[in-house]
Enzyme design. Structure first.
Site, PDB file in Angstrom:
ATOM      1  N   GLU A  51     -18.615   4.324  65.178  1.00 23.29           N
ATOM      2  CA  GLU A  51     -19.426   4.329  63.957  1.00 23.29           C
ATOM      3  C   GLU A  51     -20.895   4.020  64.229  1.00 23.29           C
ATOM      4  O   GLU A  51     -21.507   3.168  63.574  1.00 23.29           O
ATOM      5  CB  GLU A  51     -18.844   3.358  62.925  1.00 23.29           C
ATOM      6  CG  GLU A  51     -17.451   3.760  62.467  1.00 23.29           C
ATOM      7  CD  GLU A  51     -16.857   2.825  61.417  1.00 23.29           C
ATOM      8  OE1 GLU A  51     -17.489   1.783  61.120  1.00 23.29           O
ATOM      9  OE2 GLU A  51     -15.779   3.147  60.883  1.00 23.29           O
ATOM     10  N   GLU A  63      -9.770   6.407  62.241  1.00 24.98           N
ATOM     11  CA  GLU A  63      -9.400   5.203  61.494  1.00 24.98           C
ATOM     12  C   GLU A  63      -9.043   5.632  60.080  1.00 24.98           C
ATOM     13  O   GLU A  63      -9.775   6.408  59.449  1.00 24.98           O
ATOM     14  CB  GLU A  63     -10.558   4.197  61.410  1.00 24.98           C
ATOM     15  CG  GLU A  63     -10.908   3.509  62.708  1.00 24.98           C
ATOM     16  CD  GLU A  63     -12.013   2.467  62.517  1.00 24.98           C
ATOM     17  OE1 GLU A  63     -12.275   2.087  61.349  1.00 24.98           O
ATOM     18  OE2 GLU A  63     -12.601   2.052  63.526  1.00 24.98           O
TER      19      GLU A  63
END
Length: 332
Positions: A107, A224
């Site tokens: 991220e 995720e």
């Protein structure tokens, strides 16, 4: 990890923090402490012993030195450090087989270290810097010897986000390498759908993944996923199982693969009971997701999940349940 495997999962993403174990040698070179490399290899070994697929990444370093907002000489120094660290990681694992995958970061987004604000969307400048990071990672791993020349690499969108521009950028980057004969690359984004499983809410995201990646022959991984409300008792285990079966059913339909995030925080599922034994807070949910991820080859990472009618009635930790009819939404 044994419990994860025993629950029926055959893949695990191992988020690794490297920043606290990097030695600055003072001359522009950096070294990962060997004891930390050994510890990471030990944990990877636990998954290997269960014949699992394993994703190893650089997970928290963006909160420290891996700062995409830097420019000029500062950015060049960051890129060089990043190259050196990945060269050491890749070299350490070069003889591992195809069940070990690498992911370059987690991220990555623009963070203001003073205010704590995050720019998750990015812009052309940041997306191009992400391309640079992917390229450095790619060339470093591919040239590090052993099995790394054909190791599967997970290429993640800016911030792990799912907007069209962010996904288009990594899709184009991957297609350039595919055109040169390297098809051992997997696209990735992160996505936490809510407990509302009304399919039209999510069609745009699912179709984006399918058209940009799957239809182009590129595997796509939801690296995720989960629902944030798992920490509370707002939803029953049956509700969560319904969510898991439904969402992973969508993934299967669109040719995607998902990995559940369980950080013992908001997405917590496993915990230690009063006897110090690992227990599952939501066993029905675990059973539903494990059923959806039950494959035993690289396609389990690359392409999709498989859910059959047996999921309607499942036994988990001594309990039997029947999923609501709505859980079949999106199944093929």
């Amino acid at each position: 990890i044994d419990e994860v495997a025993n629950a029926g999962f055959n893949a695990i993403r191992i988020p690794v923090t490297w920043r606290n174990f990097i030695v600055d040698n003072g001359n522009g070179t950096y070294t990962i402490r060997q004891e930390w490399l050994d510890r990471v290899k030990e944990v990877v070994g636990y998954a290997q012993n269960n014949d699992m697929y394993i994703i190893v990444n650089m997970h928290h370093d963006d909160k420290d030195w891996l700062d995409i907002t830097k420019t000029g000489d500062e950015w060049d120094a960051i890129v060089e450090k990043y190259r050196q660290i990945w060269n050491q990681i890749a070299t350490e694992f070069k003889d591992y087989d195809e069940k070990l995958l690498f992911e370059p970061f987690n991220e990555i987004r623009a963070q203001d270290k003073v205010t704590g604000s995050h720019n998750w969307t990015g812009n052309t400048t940041y997306w191009n810097l992400l391309d640079e990071m992917h390229s450095v990672f790619y060339e470093t791993v591919r040239n590090s010897g052993g099995n790394n020349g054909k190791r599967y690499l997970v290429i993640q969108s800016f911030g792990g986000m799912r907007d069209g521009s962010q996904l288009y950028h990594i899709a184009e980057w991957i297609k350039e390498r595919y055109a040169k004969g390297d098809d051992h690359l997997i696209g990735s984004m992160h996505w936490y759908p809510g407990m509302t499983t009304y399919r039209p809410y999510y069609d745009a995201i699912l179709n984006r993944c399918k058209t940009m990646f799957v239809d182009e022959g590129i595997p796509m991984l939801i690296g995720e996923t989960g629902v944030e409300s798992f920490k509370s008792d707002a939803y029953s285990d049956e509700n969560k199982a319904n969510w898991g079966a439904t969402v992973f059913g969508w993934f299967e339909e669109m040719g995607l693969k998902g990995i559940i995030w369980d950080d013992h925080g908001n997405f917590c599922n496993t915990y230690y009971d009063e006897n110090g034994e690992i227990a599952r807070r939501y066993p029905l949910y675990v059973a539903a997701i494990a059923e959806a991820t039950a494959k035993d080859d690289i396609d389990s990472i690359k392409y999709g999940v498989y859910i059959d009618s047996s999921l309607k009635n499942k036994v988990a930790d001594g309990k039997t349940y029947t999923l609501p009819a709505s859980s079949q939404a999106g199944f093929v």
